[in-house]
Design an enzyme around this catalytic site. Structure first.
Site, PDB file in Angstrom:
ATOM      1  N   LYS A  16     -12.250   1.204  -3.275  1.00  0.00           N
ATOM      2  CA  LYS A  16     -11.546  -0.085  -3.234  1.00  0.00           C
ATOM      3  C   LYS A  16     -11.558  -0.654  -1.814  1.00  0.00           C
ATOM      4  O   LYS A  16     -11.043  -1.735  -1.564  1.00  0.00           O
ATOM      5  CB  LYS A  16     -10.110   0.088  -3.723  1.00  0.00           C
ATOM      6  CG  LYS A  16     -10.077   0.540  -5.196  1.00  0.00           C
ATOM      7  CD  LYS A  16      -8.693   0.541  -5.743  1.00  0.00           C
ATOM      8  CE  LYS A  16      -8.596   1.287  -7.044  1.00  0.00           C
ATOM      9  NZ  LYS A  16      -9.063   0.527  -8.203  1.00  0.00           N
ATOM     10  N   HIS A  59       0.777   1.856 -11.644  1.00  0.00           N
ATOM     11  CA  HIS A  59      -0.501   2.015 -12.337  1.00  0.00           C
ATOM     12  C   HIS A  59      -0.409   3.276 -13.218  1.00  0.00           C
ATOM     13  O   HIS A  59       0.339   4.202 -12.876  1.00  0.00           O
ATOM     14  CB  HIS A  59      -1.572   2.192 -11.260  1.00  0.00           C
ATOM     15  CG  HIS A  59      -2.985   2.221 -11.735  1.00  0.00           C
ATOM     16  ND1 HIS A  59      -3.565   3.350 -12.267  1.00  0.00           N
ATOM     17  CD2 HIS A  59      -3.948   1.278 -11.740  1.00  0.00           C
ATOM     18  CE1 HIS A  59      -4.821   3.092 -12.582  1.00  0.00           C
ATOM     19  NE2 HIS A  59      -5.090   1.836 -12.271  1.00  0.00           N
ATOM     20  N   CYS A  78      -4.326  -1.441 -16.349  1.00  0.00           N
ATOM     21  CA  CYS A  78      -3.788  -0.062 -16.303  1.00  0.00           C
ATOM     22  C   CYS A  78      -2.343  -0.059 -15.839  1.00  0.00           C
ATOM     23  O   CYS A  78      -1.916   0.835 -15.083  1.00  0.00           O
ATOM     24  CB  CYS A  78      -4.626   0.841 -15.395  1.00  0.00           C
ATOM     25  SG  CYS A  78      -6.301   1.040 -15.948  1.00  0.00           S
ATOM     26  N   ASP A 109       1.277   5.732  -3.396  1.00  0.00           N
ATOM     27  CA  ASP A 109      -0.031   5.440  -3.972  1.00  0.00           C
ATOM     28  C   ASP A 109      -0.621   4.279  -3.164  1.00  0.00           C
ATOM     29  O   ASP A 109      -0.203   3.126  -3.311  1.00  0.00           O
ATOM     30  CB  ASP A 109       0.170   5.058  -5.455  1.00  0.00           C
ATOM     31  CG  ASP A 109      -1.070   4.458  -6.087  1.00  0.00           C
ATOM     32  OD1 ASP A 109      -2.034   4.159  -5.366  1.00  0.00           O
ATOM     33  OD2 ASP A 109      -1.059   4.266  -7.314  1.00  0.00           O
ATOM     34  N   GLN A 157      -4.352   0.405  -3.442  1.00  0.00           N
ATOM     35  CA  GLN A 157      -4.600  -1.015  -3.191  1.00  0.00           C
ATOM     36  C   GLN A 157      -4.271  -1.421  -1.755  1.00  0.00           C
ATOM     37  O   GLN A 157      -4.377  -2.596  -1.399  1.00  0.00           O
ATOM     38  CB  GLN A 157      -3.784  -1.887  -4.161  1.00  0.00           C
ATOM     39  CG  GLN A 157      -4.175  -1.729  -5.609  1.00  0.00           C
ATOM     40  CD  GLN A 157      -5.587  -2.226  -5.911  1.00  0.00           C
ATOM     41  OE1 GLN A 157      -6.164  -3.016  -5.165  1.00  0.00           O
ATOM     42  NE2 GLN A 157      -6.156  -1.755  -7.002  1.00  0.00           N
TER      43      GLN A 157
HETATM   44  N1  PMP Z   1      -3.177   3.242  -8.209  1.00  0.00           N
HETATM   45  C1  PMP Z   1      -3.433   1.939  -8.135  1.00  0.00           C
HETATM   46  C2  PMP Z   1      -2.343   1.004  -7.674  1.00  0.00           C
HETATM   47  C3  PMP Z   1      -4.693   1.454  -8.481  1.00  0.00           C
HETATM   48  O1  PMP Z   1      -4.944   0.165  -8.418  1.00  0.00           O
HETATM   49  C4  PMP Z   1      -5.676   2.369  -8.907  1.00  0.00           C
HETATM   50  C5  PMP Z   1      -7.045   1.902  -9.345  1.00  0.00           C
HETATM   51  N2  PMP Z   1      -7.070   0.743 -10.083  1.00  0.00           N
HETATM   52  C6  PMP Z   1      -5.360   3.714  -8.948  1.00  0.00           C
HETATM   53  C7  PMP Z   1      -4.100   4.124  -8.595  1.00  0.00           C
HETATM   54  C8  PMP Z   1      -6.369   4.735  -9.358  1.00  0.00           C
HETATM   55  O2  PMP Z   1      -7.416   4.767  -8.432  1.00  0.00           O
HETATM   56  P1  PMP Z   1      -8.766   5.542  -8.756  1.00  0.00           P
HETATM   57  O3  PMP Z   1      -9.238   5.000 -10.064  1.00  0.00           O
HETATM   58  O4  PMP Z   1      -9.664   5.182  -7.628  1.00  0.00           O
HETATM   59  O5  PMP Z   1      -8.438   6.978  -8.819  1.00  0.00           O
END
Ligand code: PMP
Length: 400
Positions: free
Chosen positions: A212, A112, A348, A186, A189
């Site tokens: 999430k 991401h 993203c 990370d 998810q």
């Molecule tokens: N890493 C992953 C794999 C994500 O899916 C996301 C959110 N879509 C993020 C990081 C960032 O998370 P946040 O927007 O809650 O900071």
């Protein structure tokens, strides 16, 4: 996976929306909203300051939440730093730890943007770990790269937000440690879907977001091994993170408070705990989520123009695809008009889209409130959209 769970979520009370965008953010159960309201209506006060009873109560609830959230992921209480979310957690590690100790960082092609841009902002070189045709990290290549680059820093997603791939992080962590590398996972998810035990995994850092996993927005956490946190300088300066301040010099509290400058997102922290408690009562029914994912995949495979991008079995939470000859955004718009909310675009994760030669996908992402009925409605709506979008076209064009 049933309508009983849907009843816990006030969002679904007065509409028949099919919500398939939980990888972006999940809906919130009443219990989370109640807990946050309880703070605002019964003991609203700032934490870690002042001597009055309300402040004490707020601090106790805040620190109890830290304790619960830490235990939920197998961490010690003092190893859990509150952040705004996964993004801030990664930025924090990049600026307070990695920048001063490393020159490059190893990432997979599946990351991401939150696990790409923070490293670039700190001037770190990015080395990309290649994927196989099913979007799994090539473990041999990974080991080879780390063997050639011992004592490096690795940062990898636990579960891909764009294709649902579950990375074999225990193996990835073992290999990293074999070559004296440190590794951040990370977990944005993963939290809603998998049992996480950071000690068993032996992760050095692990980042999560509450929103999430049925919790509020604007709150997340970074787990870090205590010795690592202790070696880190503050990310930001301000109130509540100091032991002594003078105009010449200031000294700081121990972790985790050292990294929590200023007034915290108190209601959100309390809501975060409530969300995980709720998740715990549901026993994180990954099996049921798997059944739904397989059901959706089967149904999608029945569509004549479908293009899927992985046949991997180690997937969870979401499924990404295109319909040949149709732009993904057009499908998204037409589905939204039929009360089906899903995400289209690059999610993203532009680098993996570029690798696949596409601009984006249509993504269905699931939570425990989704049902087979939701999938059936979605498939019907996709068929209707395809019909509308292709009725004056031949069958030849490709979705790129
Ligand atoms: N890493 C992953 C794999 C994500 O899916 C996301 C959110 N879509 C993020 C990081 C960032 O998370 P946040 O927007 O809650 O900071």
């Amino acid at each position: 996976m049933n309508t009983i769970i849907k009843k816990d979520f006030p969002f679904f009370n007065n509409n028949d929306i099919v919500y398939l965008d939980s990888a972006a953010t999940s809906q919130k159960p009443q219990i989370v909203l109640d807990k946050m309201q309880e703070y605002y209506t019964q003991y609203c006060a700032n934490t870690h300051r002042g001597e009055h009873e309300l402040g004490d109560k707020a601090t106790t609830e805040f620190e109890n939440s830290r304790d619960y959230i830490a235990k939920f992921i197998g961490a010690n209480t003092d190893e859990l730093v509150f952040t705004k979310g996964t993004t801030e957690a990664i930025n924090f590690v990049a600026s307070s730890f990695v920048k001063s100790r490393f020159t490059k960082v190893f990432l997979s092609e599946l990351e991401h943007h939150s696990n790409i841009v923070p490293w670039q902002l700190q001037g770190l070189e990015i080395v990309v770990l290649p994927l196989d045709k099913d979007l799994n990290i090539n473990l041999e290549e990974y080991e080879k790269l780390l063997r050639l680059n011992p004592k490096s820093f690795v940062s990898i997603t636990h579960v891909s937000n764009s294709f649902g791939i579950i990375n074999p992080i225990k193996k990835l962590i073992n290999i990293a440690h074999k070559y004296e590398c440190l590794i951040l996972i990370d977990g944005a998810q993963a939290l809603a879907h998998l049992r996480i035990d950071v000690k068993d995994l032996d992760a050095d850092f692990y980042a999560v977001s509450a929103h999430k996993a049925y919790g509020p927005t604007g709150i997340g956490a970074l787990y870090g091994k205590y010795a690592l946190l202790e070696s880190m300088s503050p990310y930001q300066g301000g109130g509540s993170m100091i032991t002594e301040v003078s105009f010449k010099k200031s000294s700081y509290l121990k972790p985790p408070l050292r990294f929590e400058a200023g007034t915290q997102a108190i209601a959100e922290v309390i809501g975060f705990k409530a969300a995980l408690k709720y998740l715990f009562t549901l026993k994180q029914t990954q099996k049921e989520e798997d059944i739904l994912l397989k059901y959706a995949k089967e149904k999608l495979q029945g569509l004549s123009r479908i293009q899927l991008y992985t046949q991997a079995e180690n997937v969870l939470g979401n499924i990404s695809f295109n319909i040949k000859g149709v732009h993904h955004n057009d499908i998204g718009i037409l589905l939204s008009k039929q009360s089906i909310m899903l995400r289209t675009g690059h999610h993203c994760a532009m680098p993996i889209m570029k690798k696949l030669g596409i601009k984006g996908t249509i993504r269905l992402s699931f939570a425990l409130y989704n049902t087979k009925e939701d999938i059936n409605k979605t498939i019907q709506a996709i068929q209707k959209a395809i019909h509308l979008l292709t009725k004056n076209k031949g069958d030849k064009s490709a979705s790129k």
